[in-house]
Write a protein that holds these residues in place. Structure first.
Motif, PDB file in Angstrom:
ATOM      1  N   ASP A 185       0.825  -1.210   0.000  1.00 15.38           N
ATOM      2  CA  ASP A 185       0.000   0.000   0.000  1.00 15.38           C
ATOM      3  C   ASP A 185       0.858   1.259   0.000  1.00 15.38           C
ATOM      4  N   SER A 186       1.989   1.181   0.700  1.00 15.83           N
ATOM      5  CA  SER A 186       2.827   2.366   0.854  1.00 15.83           C
ATOM      6  C   SER A 186       3.628   2.697  -0.401  1.00 15.83           C
ATOM      7  N   MET A 187       3.800   1.732  -1.298  1.00 14.56           N
ATOM      8  CA  MET A 187       4.556   1.994  -2.519  1.00 14.56           C
ATOM      9  C   MET A 187       3.815   2.963  -3.433  1.00 14.56           C
ATOM     10  N   LYS A 188       2.495   2.930  -3.396  1.00 10.22           N
ATOM     11  CA  LYS A 188       1.683   3.854  -4.191  1.00 10.22           C
ATOM     12  C   LYS A 188       0.650   4.504  -3.279  1.00 10.22           C
ATOM     13  N   PRO A 189       1.107   5.402  -2.407  1.00 13.25           N
ATOM     14  CA  PRO A 189       0.184   6.009  -1.439  1.00 13.25           C
ATOM     15  C   PRO A 189      -0.819   6.924  -2.118  1.00 13.25           C
ATOM     16  N   THR A 190      -1.992   7.016  -1.524  1.00 13.67           N
ATOM     17  CA  THR A 190      -3.036   7.909  -2.028  1.00 13.67           C
ATOM     18  C   THR A 190      -3.574   8.734  -0.870  1.00 13.67           C
ATOM     19  N   MET A 191      -4.098   9.911  -1.177  1.00  8.72           N
ATOM     20  CA  MET A 191      -4.707  10.732  -0.139  1.00  8.72           C
ATOM     21  C   MET A 191      -5.911  10.029   0.460  1.00  8.72           C
ATOM     22  N   GLU A 192      -6.629   9.276  -0.376  1.00  7.25           N
ATOM     23  CA  GLU A 192      -7.781   8.537   0.120  1.00  7.25           C
ATOM     24  C   GLU A 192      -7.349   7.511   1.162  1.00  7.25           C
ATOM     25  N   GLY A 193      -6.225   6.832   0.890  1.00 10.44           N
ATOM     26  CA  GLY A 193      -5.714   5.856   1.854  1.00 10.44           C
ATOM     27  C   GLY A 193      -5.269   6.511   3.143  1.00 10.44           C
ATOM     28  N   TYR A 194      -4.563   7.648   3.016  1.00  9.86           N
ATOM     29  CA  TYR A 194      -4.144   8.364   4.219  1.00  9.86           C
ATOM     30  C   TYR A 194      -5.352   8.856   5.018  1.00  9.86           C
ATOM     31  N   MET A 195      -6.365   9.356   4.306  1.00  8.47           N
ATOM     32  CA  MET A 195      -7.546   9.856   4.996  1.00  8.47           C
ATOM     33  C   MET A 195      -8.233   8.743   5.785  1.00  8.47           C
ATOM     34  N   ARG A 196      -8.307   7.567   5.198  1.00  7.00           N
ATOM     35  CA  ARG A 196      -8.915   6.437   5.927  1.00  7.00           C
ATOM     36  C   ARG A 196      -8.138   6.147   7.203  1.00  7.00           C
ATOM     37  N   GLN A 197      -6.808   6.189   7.106  1.00  8.46           N
ATOM     38  CA  GLN A 197      -5.979   5.923   8.280  1.00  8.46           C
ATOM     39  C   GLN A 197      -6.165   7.014   9.323  1.00  8.46           C
ATOM     40  N   TRP A 198      -6.117   8.281   8.895  1.00  5.40           N
ATOM     41  CA  TRP A 198      -6.260   9.395   9.839  1.00  5.40           C
ATOM     42  C   TRP A 198      -7.639   9.393  10.495  1.00  5.40           C
ATOM     43  N   ASN A 199      -8.663   9.068   9.714  1.00  3.30           N
ATOM     44  CA  ASN A 199     -10.026   9.104  10.245  1.00  3.30           C
ATOM     45  C   ASN A 199     -10.340   7.920  11.146  1.00  3.30           C
ATOM     46  N   SER A 200      -9.440   6.939  11.180  1.00  6.39           N
ATOM     47  CA  SER A 200      -9.690   5.774  12.043  1.00  6.39           C
ATOM     48  C   SER A 200      -9.470   6.098  13.511  1.00  6.39           C
ATOM     49  N   GLY A 201      -8.772   7.181  13.810  1.00  3.44           N
ATOM     50  CA  GLY A 201      -8.550   7.570  15.199  1.00  3.44           C
ATOM     51  C   GLY A 201      -7.478   8.635  15.314  1.00  3.44           C
TER      52      GLY A 201
END
Length: 504
Positions: free
Chosen positions: A83-99
């Motif tokens: 996942d980290s090789m091709k990061p996306t803002m959508e992926g980061y947002m999901r992580q940030w919004n998890s807590g």
């Protein structure tokens, strides 16, 4: 008794056909399934070791993670590497919004993501518990003794002199040079557009505004400073290419430092940042460290290149895009430019002129809030870090404060996704009364030293462009999507058509 049983068995079972008997006898049996074979012993031992290590890996991850949001189990060995090789803002947002705090693992590097303003600022302002590491490969590329990784007194000594490179006096030296470079590039952009009027990506052409020819290979360094890369510097990898580019850049920067010392000693006036640094060291009132070697000075400028060529280029490209997509804002900037310049668009910008451009400054600040060049800066814990009442980040973990959530907090920035420069013109606005949330340049002892330089450069480039050129943004489905290459860029490269603007 045994012999009797053998007799009964042999008499009770009729002899089998020879062909069938031979077919079973001829089947080869792998040696590793024979219980007493040495191969089986090694196989079972290896399997037991691997199994134990995999169980241990999961146990360690869960022990460190505790109650934090995140995957309950990590993918063996690589974790979230794919996942980290091709990061996306959508992926980061999901992580940030998890807590406010959440956990992941990449190649057994335990990572805690901090999405709230409180935790982000705590990380940035806790030098006794965490130090900046940028990315896993950063020390290989920027070199481990680079000032950006220093802490304590040695870091303070660097900042003491580096702060003098961004005083108003120093900025007045740079602004004329920057204005001339911008105008030269705009002439080339317009000439290229006349030859080929189709929309062209400005991603690399805008970067070249901030980069001299001998340092164009710095793009290799940018690519290698993505959050996750193949960790070994072997030929063919991004990290390897970045190290080779760094060697070339450092050679020229050390030479520049040496020549600057000679020039200032001979009575020449400063013409660049290194000259100004050398001049400051000779000032009678200066009481800081003076014995900076050519290599140390080169490393500092090298780190500035990373900060300016990537973060500043991101801010500049999104500045062009935001103005093209918001013509009413561009019109206000042009009106301000014509007024301050008294209609003379050929007149170079000065610091005094910039002081009379509050709307331009508000736009630059707002553009970087909406699309912050840097969304996070990884730190490494030097010891157990009690970041909250119920969680302590283990020592030697990576802890990453996010800036994006602070910059898009709707309680501080109403209509947070909307570009509104006016929010910065009212001193009593929630944006201005909550400076803690404006983390574009970080916070704490490692806060960016070149804030004024960066905003000045982006501002003057956009200001001069606004009166010399018209530009049209060719919008694609990818225009609003983000490409993350150390910093943020439009995924389609920002396609623009430039034409000359009639003089007033």
């Amino acid at each position: 008794m045994a012999s009797f049983i053998r007799q009964i068995t042999s008499s009770a079972v009729p002899p089998m056909a020879s062909s069938t008997s031979n077919s079973f006898v001829d089947i080869p049996i792998p040696s590793f399934i024979i219980p007493n074979s040495k191969s089986a012993t090694w196989l079972y031992t290896a399997a037991a070791i691997v199994g134990t290590l995999l169980v241990l890996e999961q146990s360690v991850y869960r022990s460190k993670k505790k109650h934090l949001p995140g995957d309950p189990w990590t993918i063996p060995i690589i974790g979230k590497f794919a996942d980290s090789m091709k990061p996306t803002m959508e992926g980061y947002m999901r992580q940030w919004n998890s807590g406010a705090l959440s956990a992941i693992s990449v190649f057994n590097i335990f990572i805690v993501m901090a999405s709230s303003n409180e935790y982000a600022r705590k990380i940035l302002n806790s030098p006794t518990h965490a130090e900046p590491c940028l990315v896993h490969s950063a020390k290989q590329i920027l070199m481990p003794d680079n000032w950006v990784f220093l802490t304590g007194k040695s870091h303070v000594e660097y900042r003491k002199v580096l702060n003098t490179l961004f005083t108003r006096k120093a900025l007045s030296i740079y602004i004329g040079i920057q204005d001339a470079i911008a105008r030269k590039h705009f002439s080339q952009w317009l000439a290229d557009a006349q030859k080929d009027p189709s929309p062209q990506s400005i991603m690399m052409t805008a970067r070249n505004l901030n980069m001299i020819t001998s340092l164009r290979k710095y793009w290799d360094i940018t690519q290698a400073l993505e959050l996750v890369n193949f960790p070994l510097a072997v030929p063919g990898t991004k990290v390897y290419r970045a190290i080779q580019a760094r060697k070339v850049a450092m050679k020229w920067l050390e030479l520049a430092a040496s020549k600057a010392k000679t020039a200032i000693a001979n009575g020449c006036e400063p013409e660049c940042m290194i000259d100004e640094w050398v001049k400051e060291l000779e000032t009678p009132g200066y009481k800081g460290r003076k014995d900076f070697s050519d290599r140390e000075m080169a490393m500092v400028v090298f780190s500035f290149l990373f900060a300016s060529q990537d973060a500043m280029s991101s801010g500049l490209i999104y500045g062009f895009q935001h103005l093209a997509d918001n013509p009413e804002i561009l019109a206000k900037i042009r009106e301000e430019q014509y007024r301050v310049r008294a209609g003379d668009v050929e007149k170079p910008i000065t610091l005094e002129m910039l002081d009379q451009m509050p709307y331009l400054k508000a736009f630059v600040k707002e553009s970087m809030r909406v699309k912050p060049p840097v969304t996070m800066v990884p730190y490494k814990t030097t010891k157990a870090f009690p970041i909250s009442d119920d969680y302590t980040v283990p020592a030697n973990s990576m802890v990453i404060p996010s800036f994006y959530n602070s910059l898009h907090d709707p309680s501080v920035f109403p209509e947070h996704d909307k570009l509104m420069p006016e929010r910065w013109l009212d001193p009593n606005s929630s944006a201005n009364t909550n400076p803690r949330n404006y983390l574009v340049f970080g916070s704490g002892p490692h806060k960016c030293v070149g804030i004024e330089y960066a905003t000045m450069n982006i501002g003057l480039v956009l200001a001069t462009a606004s009166v010399l050129m018209n530009w049209e943004h060719h919008i694609t489905p990818e225009s609003d999507r983000v490409q993350i290459i150390a910093t943020l860029f439009p995924k389609d490269g920002c396609l623009m058509k430039f034409t000359p603007r009639p003089r007033p």
